[in-house]
Design an enzyme around this catalytic site. Structure first.
Site, PDB file in Angstrom:
ATOM      1  N   SER A  99       0.828  -1.201   0.000  1.00  0.00           N
ATOM      2  CA  SER A  99       0.000   0.000   0.000  1.00  0.00           C
ATOM      3  C   SER A  99       0.864   1.253   0.000  1.00  0.00           C
ATOM      4  O   SER A  99       1.994   1.250   0.522  1.00  0.00           O
ATOM      5  CB  SER A  99      -0.846  -0.036   1.279  1.00  0.00           C
ATOM      6  OG  SER A  99      -1.413   1.222   1.521  1.00  0.00           O
ATOM      7  N   TYR A 147      -1.988  -0.970  10.602  1.00  0.00           N
ATOM      8  CA  TYR A 147      -2.239  -1.514   9.261  1.00  0.00           C
ATOM      9  C   TYR A 147      -1.049  -1.216   8.337  1.00  0.00           C
ATOM     10  O   TYR A 147      -0.483  -2.118   7.709  1.00  0.00           O
ATOM     11  CB  TYR A 147      -3.526  -0.924   8.661  1.00  0.00           C
ATOM     12  CG  TYR A 147      -3.645  -1.200   7.184  1.00  0.00           C
ATOM     13  CD1 TYR A 147      -3.917  -2.485   6.726  1.00  0.00           C
ATOM     14  CD2 TYR A 147      -3.427  -0.196   6.241  1.00  0.00           C
ATOM     15  CE1 TYR A 147      -3.984  -2.757   5.358  1.00  0.00           C
ATOM     16  CE2 TYR A 147      -3.499  -0.451   4.881  1.00  0.00           C
ATOM     17  CZ  TYR A 147      -3.772  -1.729   4.443  1.00  0.00           C
ATOM     18  OH  TYR A 147      -3.827  -1.995   3.091  1.00  0.00           O
ATOM     19  N   LYS A 195       2.037  -3.796   6.585  1.00  0.00           N
ATOM     20  CA  LYS A 195       2.489  -3.885   5.192  1.00  0.00           C
ATOM     21  C   LYS A 195       4.003  -3.653   5.096  1.00  0.00           C
ATOM     22  O   LYS A 195       4.700  -4.307   4.330  1.00  0.00           O
ATOM     23  CB  LYS A 195       1.741  -2.861   4.322  1.00  0.00           C
ATOM     24  CG  LYS A 195       0.259  -3.139   4.199  1.00  0.00           C
ATOM     25  CD  LYS A 195      -0.012  -4.380   3.383  1.00  0.00           C
ATOM     26  CE  LYS A 195      -1.460  -4.784   3.366  1.00  0.00           C
ATOM     27  NZ  LYS A 195      -1.716  -6.070   2.717  1.00  0.00           N
TER      28      LYS A 195
HETATM   29  P1  NAD Z   1     -11.025  -6.828   1.162  1.00  0.00           P
HETATM   30  O1  NAD Z   1     -11.227  -6.796   2.634  1.00  0.00           O
HETATM   31  O2  NAD Z   1     -12.174  -6.487   0.286  1.00  0.00           O
HETATM   32  O3  NAD Z   1     -10.486  -8.263   0.707  1.00  0.00           O
HETATM   33  C1  NAD Z   1      -9.641  -9.061   1.524  1.00  0.00           C
HETATM   34  C2  NAD Z   1     -10.201 -10.469   1.490  1.00  0.00           C
HETATM   35  O4  NAD Z   1      -9.370 -11.314   2.278  1.00  0.00           O
HETATM   36  C3  NAD Z   1     -11.603 -10.543   2.094  1.00  0.00           C
HETATM   37  O5  NAD Z   1     -12.437 -11.285   1.224  1.00  0.00           O
HETATM   38  C4  NAD Z   1     -11.410 -11.276   3.424  1.00  0.00           C
HETATM   39  O6  NAD Z   1     -12.533 -12.064   3.759  1.00  0.00           O
HETATM   40  C5  NAD Z   1     -10.166 -12.114   3.125  1.00  0.00           C
HETATM   41  N1  NAD Z   1      -9.339 -12.453   4.266  1.00  0.00           N
HETATM   42  C6  NAD Z   1      -8.856 -11.613   5.214  1.00  0.00           C
HETATM   43  N2  NAD Z   1      -8.085 -12.286   6.082  1.00  0.00           N
HETATM   44  C7  NAD Z   1      -8.070 -13.573   5.664  1.00  0.00           C
HETATM   45  C8  NAD Z   1      -7.431 -14.750   6.135  1.00  0.00           C
HETATM   46  N3  NAD Z   1      -6.660 -14.754   7.236  1.00  0.00           N
HETATM   47  N4  NAD Z   1      -7.634 -15.915   5.480  1.00  0.00           N
HETATM   48  C9  NAD Z   1      -8.424 -15.941   4.364  1.00  0.00           C
HETATM   49  N5  NAD Z   1      -9.040 -14.877   3.881  1.00  0.00           N
HETATM   50  C10 NAD Z   1      -8.857 -13.683   4.511  1.00  0.00           C
HETATM   51  O7  NAD Z   1      -9.769  -5.897   0.830  1.00  0.00           O
HETATM   52  P2  NAD Z   1      -9.261  -5.384  -0.583  1.00  0.00           P
HETATM   53  O8  NAD Z   1      -9.582  -3.954  -0.715  1.00  0.00           O
HETATM   54  O9  NAD Z   1      -9.657  -6.331  -1.630  1.00  0.00           O
HETATM   55  O10 NAD Z   1      -7.686  -5.471  -0.347  1.00  0.00           O
HETATM   56  C11 NAD Z   1      -6.905  -6.558  -0.825  1.00  0.00           C
HETATM   57  C12 NAD Z   1      -5.458  -6.346  -0.422  1.00  0.00           C
HETATM   58  O11 NAD Z   1      -5.001  -5.100  -0.956  1.00  0.00           O
HETATM   59  C13 NAD Z   1      -5.234  -6.265   1.087  1.00  0.00           C
HETATM   60  O12 NAD Z   1      -4.009  -6.882   1.384  1.00  0.00           O
HETATM   61  C14 NAD Z   1      -5.165  -4.783   1.348  1.00  0.00           C
HETATM   62  O13 NAD Z   1      -4.422  -4.500   2.496  1.00  0.00           O
HETATM   63  C15 NAD Z   1      -4.465  -4.298   0.098  1.00  0.00           C
HETATM   64  N6  NAD Z   1      -4.722  -2.874  -0.180  1.00  0.00           N
HETATM   65  C16 NAD Z   1      -6.010  -2.426  -0.323  1.00  0.00           C
HETATM   66  C17 NAD Z   1      -6.251  -1.071  -0.564  1.00  0.00           C
HETATM   67  C18 NAD Z   1      -7.652  -0.540  -0.697  1.00  0.00           C
HETATM   68  O14 NAD Z   1      -7.826   0.675  -0.566  1.00  0.00           O
HETATM   69  N7  NAD Z   1      -8.652  -1.353  -0.971  1.00  0.00           N
HETATM   70  C19 NAD Z   1      -5.174  -0.165  -0.669  1.00  0.00           C
HETATM   71  C20 NAD Z   1      -3.889  -0.650  -0.526  1.00  0.00           C
HETATM   72  C21 NAD Z   1      -3.663  -2.017  -0.289  1.00  0.00           C
HETATM   73  N1  UFG Z   2     -12.239  11.734   3.434  1.00  0.00           N
HETATM   74  C1  UFG Z   2     -13.213  12.627   3.804  1.00  0.00           C
HETATM   75  N2  UFG Z   2     -14.376  12.141   4.331  1.00  0.00           N
HETATM   76  C2  UFG Z   2     -14.601  10.809   4.498  1.00  0.00           C
HETATM   77  C3  UFG Z   2     -13.597   9.890   4.109  1.00  0.00           C
HETATM   78  C4  UFG Z   2     -12.407  10.381   3.585  1.00  0.00           C
HETATM   79  O1  UFG Z   2     -13.046  13.838   3.669  1.00  0.00           O
HETATM   80  O2  UFG Z   2     -15.668  10.425   5.005  1.00  0.00           O
HETATM   81  C5  UFG Z   2     -10.982  12.235   2.829  1.00  0.00           C
HETATM   82  C6  UFG Z   2      -9.741  11.917   3.622  1.00  0.00           C
HETATM   83  O3  UFG Z   2      -9.517  12.893   4.601  1.00  0.00           O
HETATM   84  C7  UFG Z   2      -8.670  11.867   2.518  1.00  0.00           C
HETATM   85  C8  UFG Z   2      -9.437  11.361   1.303  1.00  0.00           C
HETATM   86  O4  UFG Z   2     -10.818  11.611   1.574  1.00  0.00           O
HETATM   87  O5  UFG Z   2      -8.237  13.180   2.239  1.00  0.00           O
HETATM   88  C9  UFG Z   2      -9.243   9.871   1.046  1.00  0.00           C
HETATM   89  O6  UFG Z   2      -9.521   9.147   2.233  1.00  0.00           O
HETATM   90  P1  UFG Z   2      -9.715   7.560   2.220  1.00  0.00           P
HETATM   91  O7  UFG Z   2     -10.063   7.143   3.611  1.00  0.00           O
HETATM   92  O8  UFG Z   2     -10.638   7.170   1.126  1.00  0.00           O
HETATM   93  O9  UFG Z   2      -8.279   7.004   1.785  1.00  0.00           O
HETATM   94  P2  UFG Z   2      -6.856   7.154   2.475  1.00  0.00           P
HETATM   95  O10 UFG Z   2      -5.971   7.800   1.462  1.00  0.00           O
HETATM   96  O11 UFG Z   2      -6.927   7.777   3.793  1.00  0.00           O
HETATM   97  O12 UFG Z   2      -6.417   5.627   2.687  1.00  0.00           O
HETATM   98  C10 UFG Z   2      -6.710   4.614   1.738  1.00  0.00           C
HETATM   99  C11 UFG Z   2      -6.971   3.292   2.445  1.00  0.00           C
HETATM  100  C12 UFG Z   2      -5.711   2.716   2.981  1.00  0.00           C
HETATM  101  C13 UFG Z   2      -4.693   2.625   1.903  1.00  0.00           C
HETATM  102  C14 UFG Z   2      -4.461   3.973   1.295  1.00  0.00           C
HETATM  103  C15 UFG Z   2      -3.507   3.835   0.155  1.00  0.00           C
HETATM  104  O13 UFG Z   2      -7.896   3.453   3.501  1.00  0.00           O
HETATM  105  O14 UFG Z   2      -5.958   1.413   3.438  1.00  0.00           O
HETATM  106  O15 UFG Z   2      -5.683   4.504   0.806  1.00  0.00           O
HETATM  107  O16 UFG Z   2      -3.072   5.061  -0.257  1.00  0.00           O
HETATM  108  F1  UFG Z   2      -3.537   2.149   2.392  1.00  0.00           F
END
Ligand code: NAD
Ligand code: UFG
Length: 340
Positions: free
Chosen positions: A124, A149, A153
């Site tokens: 991330s 979190y 990572k």
């Molecule tokens: P998500 O929660 O939608 O998907 C994760 C999936 O993994 C879920 O289906 C959950 O049930 C499953 N899971 C969690 N722990 C498990 C375990 N121990 N065993 C088996 N299954 C398990 O999340 P996502 O948005 O799809 O994210 C996927 C990956 O990308 C994650 O590693 C997350 O940290 C990373 N990531 C996501 C974002 C984002 O904004 N969505 C940003 C940066 C990184």
């Molecule tokens: N924001 C608002 N109101 C809300 C939610 C968010 O104003 O209700 C703003 C935040 O302050 C920020 C922007 O919208 O300026 C984006 O916020 P998000 O929570 O959507 O995303 P973040 O960038 O904070 O974090 C996300 C995921 C993390 C991931 C990261 C990667 O939550 O898990 O992006 O860059 F790691």
């Protein structure tokens, strides 16, 4: 090629599965449904006409991993399984470190046991902590993460580097995602967070559908064009497609550790997102300005030119596509959301 995907029914896992199945890859999937639903498997089949060989279980459980690696001839692993809520991680650090770090160790041990050394890992942009300036390249220092979190990572990236140093035949691709948003254009799969969303796009969407009354914009006194926070939002389908480029990169390499930012390279402010959403979908999104959210940074956007050059990957979806597809999915699945 047989690809084992952990977290296969999650947001990124489901969209990546669709792209991989459509490109002819076989998928073996694992999920424990801690943050997703079984019906996602049917939805993936509805879009692609193809099945995933699915195992329900926990990545912390070496027995299920043994079963999967024994019963299938796995070529490569994509690891999505993790907990991902920043605020929640502050409340439950032990759960996050166990689920996001210990589980990866279990996976790596199993991969080593079965001599499968090709891995794509979901990291991330949070590993960059507070970046000194933007756009962020992969060479930026990582660390100074502000929550468990992000630190989980960071730790896994460190573990993967140590593993590669110990044995250069490991073939590892670390993707640092920026802010994935939107949904598959069919509206069949999308982002389906439990409870009140913490992230901006799902929150905007729920205000637009009338499920939530008003969006709180966290601060308008940042040093940005309109004072609100800037992020690099990337369409989930563009992000999902990058995994195919990652697979090809690993398939053509005899060992390596490759790190790529996945973003569009363009930052949008919170108010730009709200305005674009309203305009594209012709819907009102009520909002109010409130104080800053703790731990937030002013701006964060990627330099993704390394992935463009080395992987031949680039994004094609626009901000309008992100807003349109997010809303389309929400409208089509509104009743599902309400049952939560
Ligand atoms: P998500 O929660 O939608 O998907 C994760 C999936 O993994 C879920 O289906 C959950 O049930 C499953 N899971 C969690 N722990 C498990 C375990 N121990 N065993 C088996 N299954 C398990 O999340 P996502 O948005 O799809 O994210 C996927 C990956 O990308 C994650 O590693 C997350 O940290 C990373 N990531 C996501 C974002 C984002 O904004 N969505 C940003 C940066 C990184
Ligand atoms: N924001 C608002 N109101 C809300 C939610 C968010 O104003 O209700 C703003 C935040 O302050 C920020 C922007 O919208 O300026 C984006 O916020 P998000 O929570 O959507 O995303 P973040 O960038 O904070 O974090 C996300 C995921 C993390 C991931 C990261 C990667 O939550 O898990 O992006 O860059 F790691």
């Amino acid at each position: 090629m047989n690809i084992f995907i952990t977290g296969v029914t999650g947001y990124i896992g489901s969209h990546t599965s669709v792209e991989l199945l459509n490109s002819g890859y076989n998928i073996i999937g694992l999920d424990n449904f801690s943050n997703s639903k079984r019906e996602v498997l049917d939805k993936i089949k509805e879009i692609t006409g193809k099945d995933i060989k699915f195992y329900e279980g926990d990545m912390l459980d070496s027995n299920i991993l043994d079963k999967i690696f024994t019963e299938n001839n796995i070529d490569m692993v994509i690891d999505f399984a993790a907990f991902k809520a920043v605020g929640d991680s502050v409340q439950r650090p032990i759960d996050y470190y166990i689920n996001n770090v210990s589980s990866v160790l279990t996976l790596l041990k199993t991969m080593k046991k079965y001599n499968v050394k090709n891995l794509i890992f979901s990291s991330s942009a949070t590993v960059y902590g507070t970046p000194e300036y933007c756009p962020i390249t992969e060479e930026f220092p990582i660390g100074n993460t502000t929550n468990p979190y992000g630190t989980s990572k960071l730790y896994v990236e460190g573990i993967l580097k140590d593993l590669y140093t110990s044995d250069n035949s490991w073939n590892i691709c670390i993707f640092r995602y920026f802010n994935p948003v939107g949904a598959h254009e069919s509206g069949i799969i999308g982002e389906d967070p439990n409870g009140i969303p913490a992230n901006l796009m799902p929150f905007i969407t729920k205000v637009a559908t009338g499920e939530l009354p008003i969006l709180s914009v966290f601060g308008n006194d940042y040093d940005t064009s309109d004072g609100t926070g800037i992020r690099d939002y990337i369409h989930i389908v563009d992000l999902a497609k990058a995994h195919i480029n990652g697979i090809k990169k690993l398939a053509s390499s005899n060992g390596g550790l490759f790190i790529y930012n996945l973003g569009t390279g363009k930052g949008y402010s919170v108010l730009e997102m709200v305005n674009a959403f309203q305009k594209v979908n012709n819907v009102k999104v009520n909002y109010k300005i409130v104080g800053r959210r703790e731990g937030d940074i002013a701006e964060c956007y990627a330099d993704s030119s390394k992935a463009n050059k080395e992987l031949g990957w680039k994004t094609s979806k626009t901000l309008e596509d992100m807003c349109k597809d997010a809303y389309n999915y929400a409208i089509k699945n509104k009743d599902n959301f309400k049952n939560k």
